[in-house]
Scaffold this motif. Structure first.
Motif, PDB file in Angstrom:
ATOM      1  N   PRO B 116     -21.364  13.842  48.066  1.00 28.08           N
ATOM      2  CA  PRO B 116     -19.995  13.306  48.587  1.00 28.08           C
ATOM      3  C   PRO B 116     -18.875  14.407  48.708  1.00 28.08           C
ATOM      4  O   PRO B 116     -18.836  15.414  47.924  1.00 28.08           O
ATOM      5  CB  PRO B 116     -19.718  12.184  47.392  1.00 28.08           C
ATOM      6  N   THR B 117     -18.017  13.933  49.564  1.00 27.54           N
ATOM      7  CA  THR B 117     -16.897  14.895  49.618  1.00 27.54           C
ATOM      8  C   THR B 117     -15.695  14.237  48.722  1.00 27.54           C
ATOM      9  O   THR B 117     -16.029  13.324  48.054  1.00 27.54           O
ATOM     10  CB  THR B 117     -16.072  14.621  51.212  1.00 27.54           C
ATOM     11  N   LEU B 118     -14.657  15.062  48.518  1.00 25.63           N
ATOM     12  CA  LEU B 118     -13.682  14.677  47.473  1.00 25.63           C
ATOM     13  C   LEU B 118     -13.078  13.242  48.034  1.00 25.63           C
ATOM     14  O   LEU B 118     -12.809  12.296  47.246  1.00 25.63           O
ATOM     15  CB  LEU B 118     -12.508  15.817  47.363  1.00 25.63           C
ATOM     16  N   GLU B 119     -12.808  12.989  49.205  1.00 21.18           N
ATOM     17  CA  GLU B 119     -12.407  11.826  49.879  1.00 21.18           C
ATOM     18  C   GLU B 119     -13.408  10.580  49.504  1.00 21.18           C
ATOM     19  O   GLU B 119     -12.955   9.567  49.103  1.00 21.18           O
ATOM     20  CB  GLU B 119     -11.966  12.003  51.352  1.00 21.18           C
ATOM     21  N   GLU B 120     -14.435  10.815  49.592  1.00 18.98           N
ATOM     22  CA  GLU B 120     -15.652   9.934  49.436  1.00 18.98           C
ATOM     23  C   GLU B 120     -15.542   9.258  47.997  1.00 18.98           C
ATOM     24  O   GLU B 120     -15.687   8.340  47.512  1.00 18.98           O
ATOM     25  CB  GLU B 120     -17.020  10.364  49.947  1.00 18.98           C
ATOM     26  N   ILE B 121     -15.439  10.373  46.984  1.00 23.36           N
ATOM     27  CA  ILE B 121     -15.402  10.185  45.464  1.00 23.36           C
ATOM     28  C   ILE B 121     -14.128   9.411  45.007  1.00 23.36           C
ATOM     29  O   ILE B 121     -14.141   8.394  44.628  1.00 23.36           O
ATOM     30  CB  ILE B 121     -15.495  11.418  44.708  1.00 23.36           C
ATOM     31  N   ARG B 122     -13.044   9.576  45.991  1.00 27.08           N
ATOM     32  CA  ARG B 122     -11.809   9.079  45.427  1.00 27.08           C
ATOM     33  C   ARG B 122     -11.800   7.636  45.946  1.00 27.08           C
ATOM     34  O   ARG B 122     -11.232   6.790  45.339  1.00 27.08           O
ATOM     35  CB  ARG B 122     -10.672   9.926  46.279  1.00 27.08           C
ATOM     36  N   TRP B 123     -12.341   7.405  47.185  1.00 27.35           N
ATOM     37  CA  TRP B 123     -12.517   5.821  47.617  1.00 27.35           C
ATOM     38  C   TRP B 123     -13.444   5.147  46.735  1.00 27.35           C
ATOM     39  O   TRP B 123     -13.423   4.067  46.616  1.00 27.35           O
ATOM     40  CB  TRP B 123     -12.634   5.765  49.149  1.00 27.35           C
ATOM     41  N   GLY B 124     -14.598   5.884  46.562  1.00 26.33           N
ATOM     42  CA  GLY B 124     -15.624   5.250  45.855  1.00 26.33           C
ATOM     43  C   GLY B 124     -15.356   4.826  44.247  1.00 26.33           C
ATOM     44  O   GLY B 124     -15.688   3.945  43.883  1.00 26.33           O
ATOM     45  N   LEU B 125     -14.193   5.534  43.680  1.00 25.83           N
ATOM     46  CA  LEU B 125     -13.768   5.041  42.380  1.00 25.83           C
ATOM     47  C   LEU B 125     -12.481   4.307  42.294  1.00 25.83           C
ATOM     48  O   LEU B 125     -12.026   3.927  41.403  1.00 25.83           O
ATOM     49  CB  LEU B 125     -13.535   6.497  41.677  1.00 25.83           C
ATOM     50  N   SER B 126     -11.960   3.776  43.633  1.00 27.16           N
ATOM     51  CA  SER B 126     -10.717   3.431  43.660  1.00 27.16           C
ATOM     52  C   SER B 126     -10.613   2.019  43.223  1.00 27.16           C
ATOM     53  O   SER B 126      -9.356   1.533  42.886  1.00 27.16           O
ATOM     54  CB  SER B 126     -10.132   3.479  45.192  1.00 27.16           C
ATOM     55  N   GLY B 127     -11.922   1.180  43.028  1.00 28.45           N
ATOM     56  CA  GLY B 127     -11.817   0.103  42.420  1.00 28.45           C
ATOM     57  C   GLY B 127     -11.691  -0.017  40.825  1.00 28.45           C
ATOM     58  O   GLY B 127     -11.626  -0.843  40.155  1.00 28.45           O
ATOM     59  N   ASN B 128     -11.895   1.425  40.084  1.00 24.64           N
ATOM     60  CA  ASN B 128     -12.026   1.472  38.600  1.00 24.64           C
ATOM     61  C   ASN B 128     -10.695   2.350  38.139  1.00 24.64           C
ATOM     62  O   ASN B 128     -10.567   3.505  38.427  1.00 24.64           O
ATOM     63  CB  ASN B 128     -12.878   2.190  38.359  1.00 24.64           C
ATOM     64  N   LEU B 129      -9.935   1.421  37.446  1.00 27.05           N
ATOM     65  CA  LEU B 129      -8.551   2.287  37.002  1.00 27.05           C
ATOM     66  C   LEU B 129      -8.806   3.105  35.577  1.00 27.05           C
ATOM     67  O   LEU B 129      -9.790   2.474  34.982  1.00 27.05           O
ATOM     68  CB  LEU B 129      -7.619   1.273  36.597  1.00 27.05           C
ATOM     69  N   CYS B 130      -8.417   4.198  35.581  1.00 26.96           N
ATOM     70  CA  CYS B 130      -8.458   5.016  34.369  1.00 26.96           C
ATOM     71  C   CYS B 130      -6.971   5.449  33.990  1.00 26.96           C
ATOM     72  O   CYS B 130      -6.227   6.001  34.960  1.00 26.96           O
ATOM     73  CB  CYS B 130      -9.338   6.070  34.567  1.00 26.96           C
ATOM     74  N   ARG B 131      -6.448   5.059  32.819  1.00 29.70           N
ATOM     75  CA  ARG B 131      -5.015   5.416  32.762  1.00 29.70           C
ATOM     76  C   ARG B 131      -4.977   6.773  32.018  1.00 29.70           C
ATOM     77  O   ARG B 131      -3.846   7.184  31.792  1.00 29.70           O
ATOM     78  CB  ARG B 131      -4.469   4.182  31.897  1.00 29.70           C
ATOM     79  N   CYS B 132      -6.279   7.253  31.631  1.00 27.89           N
ATOM     80  CA  CYS B 132      -6.135   8.350  30.593  1.00 27.89           C
ATOM     81  C   CYS B 132      -6.249   9.824  31.498  1.00 27.89           C
ATOM     82  O   CYS B 132      -5.443  10.740  30.861  1.00 27.89           O
ATOM     83  CB  CYS B 132      -7.079   8.386  29.603  1.00 27.89           C
ATOM     84  N   THR B 133      -7.210   9.930  32.366  1.00 30.88           N
ATOM     85  CA  THR B 133      -7.542  10.906  32.802  1.00 30.88           C
ATOM     86  C   THR B 133      -6.672  11.781  34.053  1.00 30.88           C
ATOM     87  O   THR B 133      -6.911  12.752  34.275  1.00 30.88           O
ATOM     88  CB  THR B 133      -8.952  11.114  33.391  1.00 30.88           C
ATOM     89  N   GLY B 134      -6.077  10.879  34.787  1.00 30.53           N
ATOM     90  CA  GLY B 134      -5.803  11.052  36.101  1.00 30.53           C
ATOM     91  C   GLY B 134      -6.768  11.519  37.027  1.00 30.53           C
ATOM     92  O   GLY B 134      -6.471  12.127  38.098  1.00 30.53           O
ATOM     93  N   TYR B 135      -8.023  11.219  36.690  1.00 24.93           N
ATOM     94  CA  TYR B 135      -9.095  11.200  37.576  1.00 24.93           C
ATOM     95  C   TYR B 135      -9.837  12.502  37.853  1.00 24.93           C
ATOM     96  O   TYR B 135     -10.807  12.877  38.096  1.00 24.93           O
ATOM     97  CB  TYR B 135      -8.989  10.396  38.852  1.00 24.93           C
ATOM     98  N   GLY B 136      -9.060  13.685  37.689  1.00 25.03           N
ATOM     99  CA  GLY B 136      -9.265  14.923  38.057  1.00 25.03           C
ATOM    100  C   GLY B 136     -10.701  15.305  37.344  1.00 25.03           C
ATOM    101  O   GLY B 136     -11.682  15.799  38.040  1.00 25.03           O
ATOM    102  N   ARG B 137     -10.947  15.028  36.096  1.00 20.60           N
ATOM    103  CA  ARG B 137     -12.124  15.511  35.348  1.00 20.60           C
ATOM    104  C   ARG B 137     -13.254  14.575  35.725  1.00 20.60           C
ATOM    105  O   ARG B 137     -14.415  15.024  35.685  1.00 20.60           O
ATOM    106  CB  ARG B 137     -11.932  15.299  33.684  1.00 20.60           C
ATOM    107  N   ILE B 138     -12.848  13.416  36.230  1.00 18.85           N
ATOM    108  CA  ILE B 138     -14.110  12.391  36.822  1.00 18.85           C
ATOM    109  C   ILE B 138     -14.444  13.065  38.016  1.00 18.85           C
ATOM    110  O   ILE B 138     -15.823  13.152  38.250  1.00 18.85           O
ATOM    111  CB  ILE B 138     -13.573  11.019  36.672  1.00 18.85           C
ATOM    112  N   TYR B 139     -13.609  13.631  38.968  1.00 15.67           N
ATOM    113  CA  TYR B 139     -14.095  13.975  40.362  1.00 15.67           C
ATOM    114  C   TYR B 139     -14.948  15.100  39.989  1.00 15.67           C
ATOM    115  O   TYR B 139     -16.037  15.578  40.526  1.00 15.67           O
ATOM    116  CB  TYR B 139     -12.933  14.590  40.936  1.00 15.67           C
ATOM    117  N   ALA B 140     -14.381  16.209  39.175  1.00 10.62           N
ATOM    118  CA  ALA B 140     -15.146  17.359  38.496  1.00 10.62           C
ATOM    119  C   ALA B 140     -16.628  16.886  38.190  1.00 10.62           C
ATOM    120  O   ALA B 140     -17.637  17.636  38.417  1.00 10.62           O
ATOM    121  CB  ALA B 140     -14.443  18.017  37.551  1.00 10.62           C
TER     122      ALA B 140
END
Ligand code: FES
Ligand code: FES
Lengths: 752, 152
Positions: B116-140
């Motif tokens: 996936p591209t970063l965009e695809e990852i971001r949209w793919g996870l957009s229904g899952n909230l994470c308040r801790c990470t800011g998502y960067g480590r999940i993308y990584a």
């Protein structure tokens, strides 16, 4: 400051061991309060006041319901004192007569069937005599026509150094502004909850989601009228806290314990549904700041004059401490001879506000940093240049009158941030873009700030924290401390520090569960103190343990895991004591005058420069953060991946604070947007990668010179983003969150 | 009336009412506590599971719709997968309450886009909230499994 003095981290992943709690969380086997196995449990629920303060006249139970099926608790069932233990005993555990806000607990119910419980909740009605004209606004509270407490002021602080009148005289350029920041919800994804059990011996065990087990224990002692030996508090895996689980868990624990006591042996679970959590638990204090700044023509600050007020809500809770941090951080990391900051925490009829990452600092830093950009514009000076002129250097006197030592990296962080973002090049590109009349406008904004780690001033002295290490016969070592893992990585970081100091691999060291029957009080898990203060204590205890093993169990130096284990076995065999305890000793150079707000406020400051690049759509007026660069000097990154995660997570919350998150209030002072559908936090669709740069000067008060980092990233994003938007649209913004409706108003009024 | 489905590869029959939430059936009847409740209204993704390979929020799904469905919860994911390892190494979990849902969202995402591209990852996870990470480590972490981000 020359950059050769600080190290810039680039090896984040290779320098980071595995998170000790990682596997259980990824497999879904970590047990949060709602997951704890418990047979035959009763579910608890809370009947609450509906008026924004008043007197309770009567509680009416619907006669159509068979109440003998339910456990029912009112204020009359409280065996101890009806007051939540905190700074002051002003908040009741259960309303008896007078109350100050909507949503205060009056009656507790428990039943095995959640459906029946829901019906019973509707079967209790309260006859209330509401107060006339409740107060929900800071300035209205200060006008004090109606008094909640005398003068409506919980605390009134004054930091007054130099002579502001003299500074006004010396200033060539002066700006004056009024800034507002809203409340903000922590929005940990795990709602708050507790599980209480009455044990056969009459003692009570409470398990649940919390930051500070000993706060909960002290609250139980007072409310249940029992001694510490008959009460036990155990932290379960905690699904996020951010300050939100500092004080309120004490309230839920008291409620759950009262129900369990009356339930006579059946356990009681009191887990809040999201809406209830949003409506009643404490959030970030709203603030209003009047600020005046003056500089000479060269841009040197001559005076800072601030009137900083926060809404404390209906009870005092933690507001004085939040206020003191807000006041100390208000003047920023700048050199200025004349500073006056008046800080007041006021009483309103909102539910009490509480701790949230940053703890008062994000509010006052927002005002100061946006004001700095206003001053730069009036001076016709670049905002980065204005900061460069005024940022503290070693040898300067800081706002609390302390001489800045070698541990000062304000300039280093700014230099790296400017270089990393190609700031001046971007600035020129964005100006050109904006002049070309595209569909969007772009801007680049910055904030420079410092965050003090640990308790303010003499706070650590009063805590007198203790940490123990227990060597086991098999050569493993257990850390006994009351500091909790809540996602911030404490479990890994503390194990890493201990393993390092003991010369052992990490898998030989374990952090004991935070259970008050086993661990000593090492202070609350707040104020970015765990790694720095408690980590330092662990290092000290490790030294003591090695010394004991050398002196009494023939541990040779150097040792490895095998010879360490052999020495532990020998010590255990001779029944020697394998437990060592270290206690906090204040640094000798720490002088703090609590009355005058002068001296060394914190053992260490972490330094930072944050840069936001934004794009605003001219049509929709929606703001997008294009890029975010966070540069901070944090002493030593004990676990670089965890540090990076802390910074990114904090910045994300700061972006939410700047652009999306707005607590709306109903006419009774209760959060109106009490669902995740209408309280908006950033999603992955809103956030890209951030650039996190870690500088390590190695001079902090923690192990290897580490400093606390947890709260720091909350301070910078809002002012950096607002400064960027102001530049993009050429408008003045005095309030967050910056929503499209607000920008519409501002751009229209400018058009006129 | 009962509902028959397969949960993590095993047949399961529930006699709960058809309007019972799948979330409650999983947690209380099957004792699969890895599926979490963060909001109860389909906004946070903490309760996400795979139903016939599709990511759904189990707090919104009535049991009655699950007849013959193939359900995967976090407990049904391979224990030591490349994704699980990447989540640990990259720091994609902090408090962990969003993590089971994130693991399932990431699994669904990688099933759809191996690279996936970063965009695809971001949209793919957009229904899952994470308040801790800011998502960067999940993308990584997801990028690590996919062998880097796909070029756009
Ligand atoms: S609990 Fe299902 S989406 Fe939040
Ligand atoms: S790790 Fe805490 S919510 Fe995602």
């Amino acid at each position: 400051m020359s950059l050769t003095l600080v190290k810039q981290r680039t090896d984040q992943q290779t320098a980071s061991p595995r998170r000790v709690d990682g596997v259980a969380k990824i497999r879904g086997t970590a047990l949060y309060v709602d997951d704890l196995p418990c047979a035959d449990v009763l579910h608890g629920a809370t009947v609450r006041t509906t008026a924004a303060g008043g007197t309770l006249q009567e509680v009416v139970f619907d006669p159509a319901i068979d109440w003998s099926e339910f456990v029912v608790v009112t204020a009359r069932d409280i065996p101890g004192m009806n007051a939540v233990k905190l700074l002051e005993n002003d908040q009741v555990v259960l309303v008896d007569r007078a109350f100050r806000h909507a949503g205060e607990a009056v009656v507790l119910l428990a039943h095995a069937d959640p459906e029946k419980l829901g019906m019973a909740l509707k079967g209790v009605s309260l006859v209330e005599l509401p107060n006339t004209a409740p107060i929900f606004d800071i300035d209205a509270a200060l006008a004090a026509q109606q008094e909640i407490i005398p003068g409506n002021i919980y605390t009134d602080y004054l930091l007054d150094r130099g002579d502001v009148a003299e500074g006004e005289h010396l200033a060539d350029v002066v700006i004056e502004e009024r800034f507002l920041t809203p409340s903000q919800e922590q929005l940990y994804i795990e709602p708050q909850g507790m599980l209480a059990h009455l044990q056969k011996d009459g003692s009570i065990l409470v398990e649940g989601s919390m930051q500070c087990p000993y706060y909960v224990l002290d609250a139980l002692v007072q409310c249940m009228g029992m001694d510490k030996d008959h009460l036990r508090v155990v932290q379960s895996t905690t699904g996020g806290a951010f300050g939100g689980k500092e004080d309120y868990p004490s309230v839920i624990a008291c409620h759950a314990a009262l129900l369990a006591l009356k339930a006579g042996g059946r356990s009681v679970k009191l887990v809040y549904e999201r809406g209830e959590d949003l409506r009643v638990t404490p959030k970030r204090h709203p603030s209003r700041t009047l600020i005046s700044l003056g500089a000479n023509k060269a841009g040197e600050l001559q005076f800072i004059d601030m009137d900083f007020a926060i809404d404390g809500g209906a009870y005092r809770t933690l507001s004085p401490v939040v206020l003191s941090r807000g006041v100390i951080h208000a003047p920023g990391p700048y050199k200025c001879p004349h500073i006056r900051v008046r800080g007041r925490a006021v009483a309103t009829n909102h539910p009490p506000f509480g701790a949230f990452r940053g703890f008062g600092a994000p509010q006052s830093i927002f005002a100061m940093e946006v004001a700095m950009d206003r001053l730069a514009r009036k001076l016709a000076m670049d905002p980065a240049e204005l900061r460069r002129i005024n940022l503290l250097r070693t040898g300067d006197v800081n706002p609390t009158g302390d001489v800045v030592g070698a541990d000062c990296f304000a300039h280093a962080t700014l230099d790296v941030a400017l270089e990393h973002t190609h700031y001046y090049q971007r600035l020129a590109e964005y100006r050109a873009w904006n002049a070309a009349g595209h569909q969007t406008r772009k801007g680049i904004g910055l904030a420079t700030f410092a965050h003090g780690a640990g308790f303010t001033g003499n706070g650590e002295l009063h805590l007198a924290s203790r940490v123990s290490l227990q060597a086991l016969a098999n050569g493993h070592v257990e850390i006994l401390c009351s500091n909790t893992e809540m996602g911030q990585g404490a479990a890994t970081t503390l194990v890493q520090i201990a393993a390092d100091a003991l010369g052992l691999p990490m898998d030989r060291v374990h952090l004991a569960q935070a259970d008050t029957s086993r661990v000593p009080n090492s202070g609350p898990t707040v104020a970015s103190r765990t790694c720095m203060v408690v980590g330092e204590l662990i290092q000290k205890a490790a030294g003591q343990l090695l010394q004991r093993l050398r002196e009494t169990a023939e541990l040779a130096a150097p040792h490895d895991a095998q010879s360490f284990a052999a020495a532990c076995a020998r010590l255990c065999a001779v029944a020697g004591d394998t437990l060592v305890t270290a206690q906090y000793q204040p640094p000798t150079d720490m002088r703090w005058d609590e009355q005058a707000f002068l001296g060394r406020a914190y053992a260490s400051y972490a330094w930072a420069a944050y840069i936001a690049e934004v794009e605003v759509d001219v049509l929709t007026l929606e703001t997008r953060v294009l890029d975010f660069t966070a540069v901070q000097e944090i002493g030593d990154a004990v676990h670089p991946v965890i540090v990076q995660g802390q910074i990114e997570g904090g910045v994300a919350q700061g972006i939410g604070y700047a652009l999306y998150e707005d607590v709306l209030w109903n006419e009774r002072g209760v959060m109106a947007n009490d669902r995740l559908t209408n309280y908006i936090i950033p999603t992955s669709a809103d956030l890209g990668f951030m650039h996190v740069v870690l500088l390590e000067g190695g001079l902090g008060a923690g192990p290897k010179g580490a400093k606390g980092v947890g709260e720091l990233p909350m301070d910078g994003p809002a002012p950096a983003i607002v400064n960027a938007i102001q530049q993009a649209l050429d408008i003045d913004i005095c309030q967050i969150p910056v929503k499209p409706e607000m920008l519409l108003e501002l751009t229209m009024s400018r058009g006129n | 009336m009962s509902t028959t489905m397969r949960i993590n590869g095993k047949a399961f029959q529930s006699s709960s009412a058809p309007n019972a939430r799948l979330l409650d059936v999983l947690r209380n009847e099957c004792d699969l506590k890895g599926t979490k409740e963060g909001c109860g209204e389909g906004e946070c993704g903490a309760c996400a599971v795979l139903v016939n390979g599709r990511l759904v929020n189990s707090c919104l799904v009535p049991l009655g719709q699950m007849e013959r469905a193939e359900i995967t919860t976090v407990e049904g994911l391979p224990e030591d997968s490349a994704l699980a390892q990447a989540f640990v190494q990259c720091g994609a979990t902090q408090c962990g309450i969003c993590t089971p849902g994130m693991m399932l969202a990431a699994t669904a995402l990688l099933a759809e886009y191996a690279n996936p591209t970063l965009e695809e990852i971001r949209w793919g996870l957009s229904g899952n909230l994470c308040r801790c990470t800011g998502y960067g480590r999940i993308y990584a972490a997801i990028a690590q499994v996919a062998g880097g981000f796909a070029d756009v």
